[in-house]
Design a protein around this motif. Structure first.
Motif, mmCIF file in Angstrom:
data_model
loop_
_atom_site.group_PDB
_atom_site.id
_atom_site.type_symbol
_atom_site.label_atom_id
_atom_site.label_comp_id
_atom_site.label_asym_id
_atom_site.label_seq_id
_atom_site.Cartn_x
_atom_site.Cartn_y
_atom_site.Cartn_z
ATOM 1 N N THR A 1 0.216 4.787 6.855
ATOM 2 C CA THR A 1 1.525 4.369 6.357
ATOM 3 C C THR A 1 1.421 3.210 5.385
ATOM 4 N N ASP A 2 0.647 2.174 5.733
ATOM 5 C CA ASP A 2 0.525 0.996 4.866
ATOM 6 C C ASP A 2 0.041 1.384 3.474
ATOM 7 N N ILE A 3 -0.952 2.252 3.407
ATOM 8 C CA ILE A 3 -1.537 2.658 2.126
ATOM 9 C C ILE A 3 -0.579 3.567 1.361
ATOM 10 N N GLU A 4 0.025 4.525 2.061
ATOM 11 C CA GLU A 4 0.952 5.442 1.403
ATOM 12 C C GLU A 4 2.181 4.715 0.876
ATOM 13 N N MET A 5 2.638 3.717 1.613
ATOM 14 C CA MET A 5 3.803 2.941 1.165
ATOM 15 C C MET A 5 3.561 2.350 -0.214
ATOM 16 N N MET A 6 2.440 1.684 -0.385
ATOM 17 C CA MET A 6 2.168 1.030 -1.659
ATOM 18 C C MET A 6 1.888 2.046 -2.762
ATOM 19 N N SER A 7 1.232 3.140 -2.414
ATOM 20 C CA SER A 7 0.964 4.176 -3.412
ATOM 21 C C SER A 7 2.261 4.802 -3.906
ATOM 22 N N MET A 8 3.204 5.040 -2.994
ATOM 23 C CA MET A 8 4.484 5.624 -3.376
ATOM 24 C C MET A 8 5.300 4.662 -4.239
ATOM 25 N N LEU A 9 5.271 3.393 -3.897
ATOM 26 C CA LEU A 9 5.981 2.398 -4.697
ATOM 27 C C LEU A 9 5.372 2.291 -6.097
ATOM 28 N N ASN B 1 4.764 -5.520 4.331
ATOM 29 C CA ASN B 1 4.034 -5.795 5.568
ATOM 30 C C ASN B 1 2.677 -5.104 5.585
ATOM 31 N N VAL B 2 1.766 -5.675 6.344
ATOM 32 C CA VAL B 2 0.499 -5.014 6.643
ATOM 33 C C VAL B 2 0.326 -5.019 8.161
ATOM 34 N N SER B 3 -0.062 -3.885 8.718
ATOM 35 C CA SER B 3 -0.157 -3.753 10.167
ATOM 36 C C SER B 3 -1.524 -4.209 10.680
ATOM 37 N N PRO B 4 -1.602 -4.566 11.961
ATOM 38 C CA PRO B 4 -2.912 -4.913 12.539
ATOM 39 C C PRO B 4 -3.871 -3.726 12.532
ATOM 40 N N HIS B 5 -3.329 -2.499 12.569
ATOM 41 C CA HIS B 5 -4.178 -1.314 12.553
ATOM 42 C C HIS B 5 -4.963 -1.217 11.232
ATOM 43 N N THR B 6 -4.289 -1.518 10.141
ATOM 44 C CA THR B 6 -4.945 -1.486 8.828
ATOM 45 C C THR B 6 -5.973 -2.601 8.713
#
Length: 218
Positions: A45-53, A70-75
């Motif tokens: 999600t974190d990566i796709e969010m920025m790519s889509m923006l 935001n950036v998640s602890p998972h990333t």
């Protein structure tokens, strides 16, 4: 389907938009879901969010220089995901007319933040401590790192629970932002203690990026 949403950050002093926060939303038929209403794969999600923006070039339609994301602890915890996220962050930052601000959420453990801090800071982005008072977002973390922004909860602020942290930010040159502003009383109390930048349903609800782009092009 993942669709980024944007929520305005407003100046309580003049009513102008000073920034946007990018939020993860999912569309399912006629419903829009928040992270609490589904089980997202945060590393993706974190990566796709920025790519889509980046791909939609929304920056051409905004009237401000700041984008909070935001950036998640998972990333942060996965080396490969963190590397891909940094690449996506770099591409998005190139498009923005101003600064991209990375929000460190209250779920990120101290040791993980310490391990990733210098690398994120080297990306020439702003750094924001999110949800002060919740989880790991405590005064020790606020004091330990060189933050540019700190985000406070309007409810906690109204109860003066975070007065010490607010004074620390003001004395240290850390820009404060109050979130979850839902009433005129919360808006007034935040402004009374010097919190000009405000965010919440009192001002506007998050707008899906698809709707945002359609409105900008109308």
């Amino acid at each position: 389907m993942l669709v980024p949403a944007l929520q305005k950050i407003m100046s309580a002093d003049n009513g102008q938009v000073v920034g946007y926060e990018a939020l993860a939303r999912w569309t399912d038929l006629d419903k829009t879901l928040t992270p609490s209403e589904c089980i997202p794969n945060w590393k993706r999600t974190d990566i796709e969010m920025m790519s889509m923006l980046t791909d939609c070039e929304f920056h051409k339609s905004i009237d401000t220089n700041f984008l909070f994301i935001n950036v998640s602890p998972h990333t942060l915890a996965c080396a490969k995901s963190f590397e891909l996220w940094l690449d996506a962050l770099g591409e998005l930052s190139k498009q923005l007319p101003g600064q991209c601000v990375v929000e460190i959420t209250e779920q990120v453990p101290d040791a993980l933040l310490k391990a990733r801090w210098k690398t994120i800071q080297s990306q020439k982005v702003g750094l924001a401590l999110d949800d002060f008072g919740d989880g790991h977002s405590q005064f020790s973390r606020l004091h330990r790192h060189d933050w540019d922004y700190c985000k406070f909860n309007a409810v906690r602020l109204s109860n003066l629970m975070d007065a010490g942290a607010l004074v620390y930010c003001q004395n240290s040159g850390i820009r404060t932002i109050v979130e979850r502003v839902e009433t005129e009383h919360q808006r007034y109390m935040a402004q009374l203690v010097g919190m000009e930048w405000q965010q919440g349903f009192y001002y506007n609800e998050p707008t899906l990026i698809t709707e945002f782009m359609e409105a900008a092009q109308a």
